[in-house]
Motif scaffolding. Structure first.
Motif, mmCIF file in Angstrom:
data_model
loop_
_atom_site.group_PDB
_atom_site.id
_atom_site.type_symbol
_atom_site.label_atom_id
_atom_site.label_comp_id
_atom_site.label_asym_id
_atom_site.label_seq_id
_atom_site.Cartn_x
_atom_site.Cartn_y
_atom_site.Cartn_z
ATOM 1 N N ARG A 115 70.876 15.785 39.454
ATOM 2 C CA ARG A 115 70.896 15.968 40.896
ATOM 3 C C ARG A 115 71.018 14.651 41.653
ATOM 4 N N LYS A 116 70.902 13.540 40.946
ATOM 5 C CA LYS A 116 70.808 12.247 41.622
ATOM 6 C C LYS A 116 72.050 11.925 42.440
ATOM 7 N N GLY A 117 73.215 12.317 41.934
ATOM 8 C CA GLY A 117 74.437 12.024 42.675
ATOM 9 C C GLY A 117 74.434 12.660 44.043
ATOM 10 N N ALA A 118 74.011 13.915 44.102
ATOM 11 C CA ALA A 118 73.970 14.619 45.390
ATOM 12 C C ALA A 118 72.946 13.973 46.307
ATOM 13 N N GLN A 119 71.827 13.552 45.757
ATOM 14 C CA GLN A 119 70.801 12.933 46.590
ATOM 15 C C GLN A 119 71.246 11.563 47.103
ATOM 16 N N ASP A 120 71.916 10.808 46.251
ATOM 17 C CA ASP A 120 72.371 9.485 46.671
ATOM 18 C C ASP A 120 73.407 9.564 47.783
ATOM 19 N N ALA A 121 74.092 10.715 47.875
ATOM 20 C CA ALA A 121 75.082 10.883 48.931
ATOM 21 C C ALA A 121 74.409 10.860 50.296
ATOM 22 N N VAL A 176 58.392 12.104 53.004
ATOM 23 C CA VAL A 176 58.290 12.321 51.556
ATOM 24 C C VAL A 176 59.056 11.235 50.811
ATOM 25 N N GLN A 177 58.363 10.535 49.940
ATOM 26 C CA GLN A 177 58.986 9.461 49.169
ATOM 27 C C GLN A 177 59.540 9.968 47.841
ATOM 28 N N THR A 178 58.769 10.773 47.125
ATOM 29 C CA THR A 178 59.172 11.228 45.801
ATOM 30 C C THR A 178 58.623 12.617 45.514
ATOM 31 N N VAL A 179 59.403 13.404 44.768
ATOM 32 C CA VAL A 179 58.976 14.739 44.350
ATOM 33 C C VAL A 179 59.087 14.831 42.831
ATOM 34 N N TYR A 180 58.024 15.304 42.189
ATOM 35 C CA TYR A 180 58.029 15.514 40.741
ATOM 36 C C TYR A 180 57.713 16.981 40.467
ATOM 37 N N ALA A 181 58.343 17.541 39.453
ATOM 38 C CA ALA A 181 58.102 18.935 39.099
ATOM 39 C C ALA A 181 58.294 19.119 37.598
ATOM 40 N N ASN A 182 57.623 20.112 37.029
ATOM 41 C CA ASN A 182 57.666 20.276 35.572
ATOM 42 C C ASN A 182 58.668 21.347 35.137
ATOM 43 N N PHE A 183 59.787 21.443 35.854
ATOM 44 C CA PHE A 183 60.791 22.452 35.485
ATOM 45 C C PHE A 183 61.701 21.979 34.367
ATOM 46 N N ASP A 184 62.277 22.956 33.677
ATOM 47 C CA ASP A 184 63.312 22.687 32.683
ATOM 48 C C ASP A 184 64.429 23.696 32.916
ATOM 49 N N ILE A 185 65.510 23.221 33.519
ATOM 50 C CA ILE A 185 66.670 24.064 33.789
ATOM 51 C C ILE A 185 67.758 23.709 32.777
ATOM 52 N N PRO A 186 68.277 24.674 32.035
ATOM 53 C CA PRO A 186 69.332 24.378 31.050
ATOM 54 C C PRO A 186 70.521 23.663 31.686
ATOM 55 N N ASP A 187 71.125 22.753 30.917
ATOM 56 C CA ASP A 187 72.262 21.983 31.423
ATOM 57 C C ASP A 187 73.377 22.883 31.953
ATOM 58 N N ALA A 188 73.629 23.986 31.267
ATOM 59 C CA ALA A 188 74.713 24.879 31.684
ATOM 60 C C ALA A 188 74.473 25.421 33.086
ATOM 61 N N ILE A 189 73.223 25.748 33.404
ATOM 62 C CA ILE A 189 72.893 26.254 34.740
ATOM 63 C C ILE A 189 73.004 25.135 35.766
ATOM 64 N N MET A 190 72.515 23.938 35.414
ATOM 65 C CA MET A 190 72.616 22.790 36.335
ATOM 66 C C MET A 190 74.063 22.498 36.686
ATOM 67 N N GLU A 191 74.926 22.521 35.671
ATOM 68 C CA GLU A 191 76.353 22.239 35.899
ATOM 69 C C GLU A 191 77.008 23.331 36.736
ATOM 70 N N LYS A 192 76.625 24.584 36.490
ATOM 71 C CA LYS A 192 77.174 25.698 37.251
ATOM 72 C C LYS A 192 76.778 25.592 38.728
ATOM 73 N N LEU A 193 75.525 25.257 38.974
ATOM 74 C CA LEU A 193 75.051 25.122 40.345
ATOM 75 C C LEU A 193 75.701 23.922 41.036
ATOM 76 N N ALA A 194 75.901 22.850 40.281
ATOM 77 C CA ALA A 194 76.555 21.663 40.844
ATOM 78 C C ALA A 194 77.985 21.982 41.263
ATOM 79 N N LEU A 195 78.687 22.737 40.436
ATOM 80 C CA LEU A 195 80.071 23.109 40.731
ATOM 81 C C LEU A 195 80.174 24.044 41.932
ATOM 82 N N SER A 196 79.131 24.866 42.110
ATOM 83 C CA SER A 196 79.145 25.815 43.227
ATOM 84 C C SER A 196 78.582 25.207 44.506
ATOM 85 N N GLY A 197 78.124 23.942 44.388
ATOM 86 C CA GLY A 197 77.611 23.239 45.562
ATOM 87 C C GLY A 197 76.176 23.590 45.900
ATOM 88 N N GLN A 198 75.454 24.211 44.990
ATOM 89 C CA GLN A 198 74.064 24.587 45.262
ATOM 90 C C GLN A 198 73.098 23.561 44.694
#
Length: 251
Positions: free
Chosen positions: A13-19, A229-251
């Motif tokens: 997600r860092k690329g989207a945040q750095d934007a 808010v400076q930083t957010v930490y969370a204990n999630f584990d989202i599969p790479d395939a889902i992360m990539e799908k959401l990134a492609l859909s702009g979510q």
């Protein structure tokens, strides 16, 4: 190691945040100004040195960085910022830690609570989820700068506890007490890291499916869009395939 996937998810997600550079700069400037009040010499002020590393990592212009430090060291900025930590559960039962730097505790608490509530989560008391995380130092270097053996040996010499290898970077882990020593040792050997900060790393992760991932990432975006808010930490584990799908859909 347990919790490593969460950092990998965050990097997706860092690329989207750095934007959102203006937002990123606002948060770093606040930290530069606040830490500079303790002294303008980064060699004698570990917190300021850490903020400068973050500023360089975000490609902040040198003059912007210097103005922020000058305002803090010279007393031009008299805003009274305090560090606050919020803890709770977000969508999908994911444990969340929010670190903030605010000049108005009531405002920030209300906004963070609203973000949790609107996402279907629940803001808890201090220490309600932090026991599920390890508070540690983490120094990250890009993999194309050195071989694993080189950074592993240097990290060991500097007093680090562990070195993780992700897709594009090495993540050196150490205790909070040894953080400055390990960071400075690595900087002497390899120069500025991509990042060097105290983090909350989850002991165990919570698997999140696509539906909950959409809600969770939107929730984290709302938190990160908050200037306090400076930083957010969370204990999630989202599969790479889902992360990539959401990134492609702009979510």
């Amino acid at each position: 190691m347990a919790g490593h996937s969460q950092f990998k998810n965050i990097m997706h997600r860092k690329g989207a945040q750095d934007a959102k550079r203006a937002k990123v700069f606002t948060k770093i400037i606040r930290e530069l100004t606040t830490s500079a009040r303790m002294g303008a010499d980064p060699e004698a002020n570990p917190r300021l040195r850490q903020a400068i590393i973050a500023a360089r990592g975000a490609n902040m212009p040198k003059d912007t960085m210097e103005r922020a430090i000058k305002r803090g060291a010279g007393g031009e900025d008299t805003t009274d910022y305090v560090e606050v930590r919020y803890e709770g559960y977000g969508p999908g039962g994911v444990a969340v830690i929010v670190e903030a730097l605010t000049d108005n505790r009531n405002r920030t608490a209300a906004e963070v609570r609203a973000a949790f509530t609107k996402s279907g989560g629940n803001l808890g008391e201090t220490n309600s989820v932090s026991f599920m995380f390890d508070h540690m130092g983490m120094i990250r270097y890009p993999k194309d700068k050195m071989a694993f053996e080189a950074i592993f040996e240097a990290a060991l010499e500097g007093g680090a506890q562990n070195v993780e290898e992700s897709e594009k970077s090495y993540e050196v882990e150490c205790t909070v007490e040894d953080f400055a020593t390990v960071r400075d040792h690595l900087m002497a050997a390899f120069g500025d890291p991509e990042s060097a900060q105290l983090v909350w790393k989850a002991n165990n992760t919570t698997a999140v499916d696509e539906e909950k991932a959409v809600k969770l990432l939107k929730f984290i975006d709302v938190l990160e869009d908050n200037d306090d808010v400076q930083t957010v930490y969370a204990n999630f584990d989202i599969p790479d395939a889902i992360m990539e799908k959401l990134a492609l859909s702009g979510q």
